[in-house]
Design a protein around this motif. Structure first.
Motif, short mmCIF file in Angstrom:
data_model
loop_
_atom_site.label_atom_id
_atom_site.label_comp_id
_atom_site.label_asym_id
_atom_site.label_seq_id
_atom_site.Cartn_x
_atom_site.Cartn_y
_atom_site.Cartn_z
N PRO A 144 13.87 61.74 -1.54
CA PRO A 144 14.51 62.52 -0.45
C PRO A 144 15.83 61.91 0.02
N LYS A 145 15.90 60.59 0.15
CA LYS A 145 17.11 59.95 0.68
C LYS A 145 18.29 60.08 -0.26
N ASP A 146 18.02 60.42 -1.53
CA ASP A 146 19.10 60.52 -2.52
C ASP A 146 19.46 61.96 -2.87
N ARG A 147 18.93 62.92 -2.11
CA ARG A 147 19.20 64.33 -2.43
C ARG A 147 20.42 64.88 -1.70
N ASP A 148 20.99 64.10 -0.81
CA ASP A 148 22.18 64.51 -0.05
C ASP A 148 21.90 65.76 0.78
N VAL A 149 20.73 65.79 1.42
CA VAL A 149 20.39 66.87 2.35
C VAL A 149 19.95 66.24 3.66
N ARG B 202 22.65 64.28 14.58
CA ARG B 202 22.19 63.27 13.62
C ARG B 202 22.30 63.79 12.19
N ALA B 203 22.10 65.10 12.01
CA ALA B 203 22.26 65.68 10.69
C ALA B 203 23.74 65.83 10.32
N ILE B 204 24.56 66.23 11.29
CA ILE B 204 25.98 66.47 11.03
C ILE B 204 26.70 65.21 10.58
N ALA C 15 23.82 58.03 15.61
CA ALA C 15 24.37 57.06 14.66
C ALA C 15 23.33 56.49 13.70
N PHE C 16 22.04 56.66 14.00
CA PHE C 16 20.99 55.96 13.26
C PHE C 16 21.07 56.12 11.74
N PRO C 17 21.21 57.35 11.20
CA PRO C 17 21.25 57.45 9.73
C PRO C 17 22.45 56.75 9.11
N LEU C 18 23.55 56.65 9.85
CA LEU C 18 24.73 55.96 9.34
C LEU C 18 24.51 54.45 9.35
N LEU C 19 23.82 53.95 10.36
CA LEU C 19 23.48 52.53 10.40
C LEU C 19 22.59 52.16 9.21
N MET C 20 21.61 53.04 8.91
CA MET C 20 20.72 52.78 7.78
C MET C 20 21.48 52.79 6.45
N ALA C 21 22.54 53.61 6.41
CA ALA C 21 23.34 53.69 5.19
C ALA C 21 24.42 52.61 5.14
N LYS C 22 24.46 51.73 6.17
CA LYS C 22 25.42 50.63 6.25
C LYS C 22 26.87 51.12 6.22
N VAL C 23 27.10 52.23 6.92
CA VAL C 23 28.46 52.73 7.07
C VAL C 23 29.20 51.80 8.05
N PRO C 24 30.47 51.47 7.80
CA PRO C 24 31.21 50.59 8.71
C PRO C 24 31.24 51.14 10.13
N LYS C 25 31.19 50.24 11.13
CA LYS C 25 31.11 50.64 12.52
C LYS C 25 32.25 51.55 12.97
N ALA D 291 12.26 64.72 16.67
CA ALA D 291 12.08 63.39 16.06
C ALA D 291 13.14 62.41 16.52
N LEU D 292 13.39 62.35 17.83
CA LEU D 292 14.36 61.42 18.39
C LEU D 292 13.65 60.13 18.81
#
Length: 380
Positions: A73-78, A147-149, A98-108, A86-87
């Motif tokens: 699921p995490k690799d399907r880009d959906v 969070r999805a956007i 910001a949570f999914p971006l933190l998990m993806a290690k996106v720069p701050k 689910a907050l």
């Protein structure tokens, strides 16, 4: 953004429960597709298979031209938006988005930019430092959307995201979600059991029943040209009134009532031409019936008024029609004359009918729908 294709998708649980049967259709890049149907029809299961939360028993699923049957699921880009939001209650709105971006290690700096941008789009800027418990239901749903956007996915998947909201807020939020999707242009699959939501939000709507696709088309096409009795009954509010009838030449006999069918019907449905005592199922939408004293029509029937619901701009009038009815909720069931099933008509507020009256009902015969009693398919 991406096209999503479902090709002969099947889902079988255990050895005997076939939840999804040969589901096949394409969702265009940037399209807002709605899956709709009654509870248990398989719409959420289909969505979860696209997300990767359910395995596919057989068939092929592609996202952006890539087969994703075995992709995590995490690799399907959906991005999925759930019914329950689910907050994280202990995190602020900013941290939840910001949570999914933190998990993806996106720069701050990039995280901050995307969160601020999503908050502005969703009118959440003033609430970024608040906790979810301090927000309204509509605001919490916006946080889930944010969070999805921020993930900037190829597709949004939404599973009945408005079902926890009150009626007024649902109307507001469905307009906001549809507007947001068109602004972002992201391919979206939206699951609902509410056909009004489906009709007002979707570019196209896939109607499902018992794990099978009944019809997929634009909302207006589903309304005007339903493929079968089930789609006809499910699309439209209130539901289409369905009765067993007989067509003999130009004359339609509906129980104790008879009237002639105009040429426009036969031009639109040439298969009806020349019928001799042909049994049919006739469908009459509530909006194509009115008080003949207010709005006369060439086709008229007599019916007993059982209930009048005055709504201001219109009246919902319940009518006992002396003809065998086909149950709108269960198109395989047929009732007997006089056993309590009432048609629903949208009467003008100028009508003076009351419960207990016998009314003359005008019918827009050009708008009648006809179905084969054996196959339950539309007659064209």
């Amino acid at each position: 953004m991406a096209e999503i294709s479902l090709n002969n998708i099947n889902k079988v649980y255990g050895d005997d429960f076939h939840a999804i049967h040969d589901l096949s259709f394409d969702i265009r890049d940037g399209e807002f597709m709605v899956f709709v149907g009654p509870s248990g029809c398989g719409k959420s299961t289909a969505l979860r298979m696209v997300a990767g939360l359910e395995t596919i028993t057989s068939g092929t699923l592609t996202v952006g031209g890539r087969v994703v049957n075995e992709v995590d699921p995490k690799d399907r880009d959906v991005a999925m938006v759930f019914q329950s939001y689910a907050l994280y209650p202990h995190k602020s709105v900013r941290e939840n988005i910001a949570f999914p971006l933190l998990m993806a290690k996106v720069p701050k700096p990039e995280i901050d930019r995307r969160v601020e941008e999503a908050a502005e789009i969703l009118e959440l800027t003033a609430h970024l430092d608040r906790k979810p418990g301090k927000l309204s239901g509509g605001q919490r749903q916006r946080v889930a959307m944010g969070r999805a956007i921020v993930r900037q996915p190829a597709a949004f998947l939404m599973d009945e995201p408005l079902s926890n909201l009150d009626a007024k807020l649902r109307v507001q939020m469905r307009a906001e979600i549809a507007s947001l999707q068109r602004r972002l242009g992201v391919t979206t699959i939206y699951v609902t059991h509410d056909q009004v939501e489906a009709m007002t939000m979707g570019d196209r709507v896939a109607v499902m029943k018992a794990g099978r696709l009944q019809q997929v088309d634009t909302p207006q096409a589903l309304y005007n040209r339903p493929d079968n009795v089930f789609v006809a009954a499910f699309i439209g509010s209130p539901s289409m009134n369905l009765y067993e009838a007989e067509l003999d030449g130009r004359t339609l006999t509906l129980g104790t009532n008879s009237f002639d069918i105009p040429d426009a019907v036969f031009e639109k449905r040439p298969s009806l031409a020349g019928a001799q005592k042909r049994p049919v199922i006739v469908g009459i939408r509530p909006e194509h019936m009115d008080d003949a004293d207010v709005r006369p029509a060439s086709a008229q029937i007599r019916a007993r008024v059982t209930l009048v619901e005055a709504l201001g701009a219109e009246s919902m009038v319940h009518l006992a029609i002396d003809a065998p009815w086909v149950d709108a909720g269960d198109p395989d069931a047929v009732g007997e004359i006089g056993d309590g099933k009432a048609a629903v008509a949208r009467f003008s507020p100028k009508s003076g009918v009351a419960a207990g009256d016998t009314a003359t009902v005008a019918i827009e015969a050009e708008e009648l729908h006809f179905f084969d009693p054996e196959t339950r398919l539309s007659i064209w």
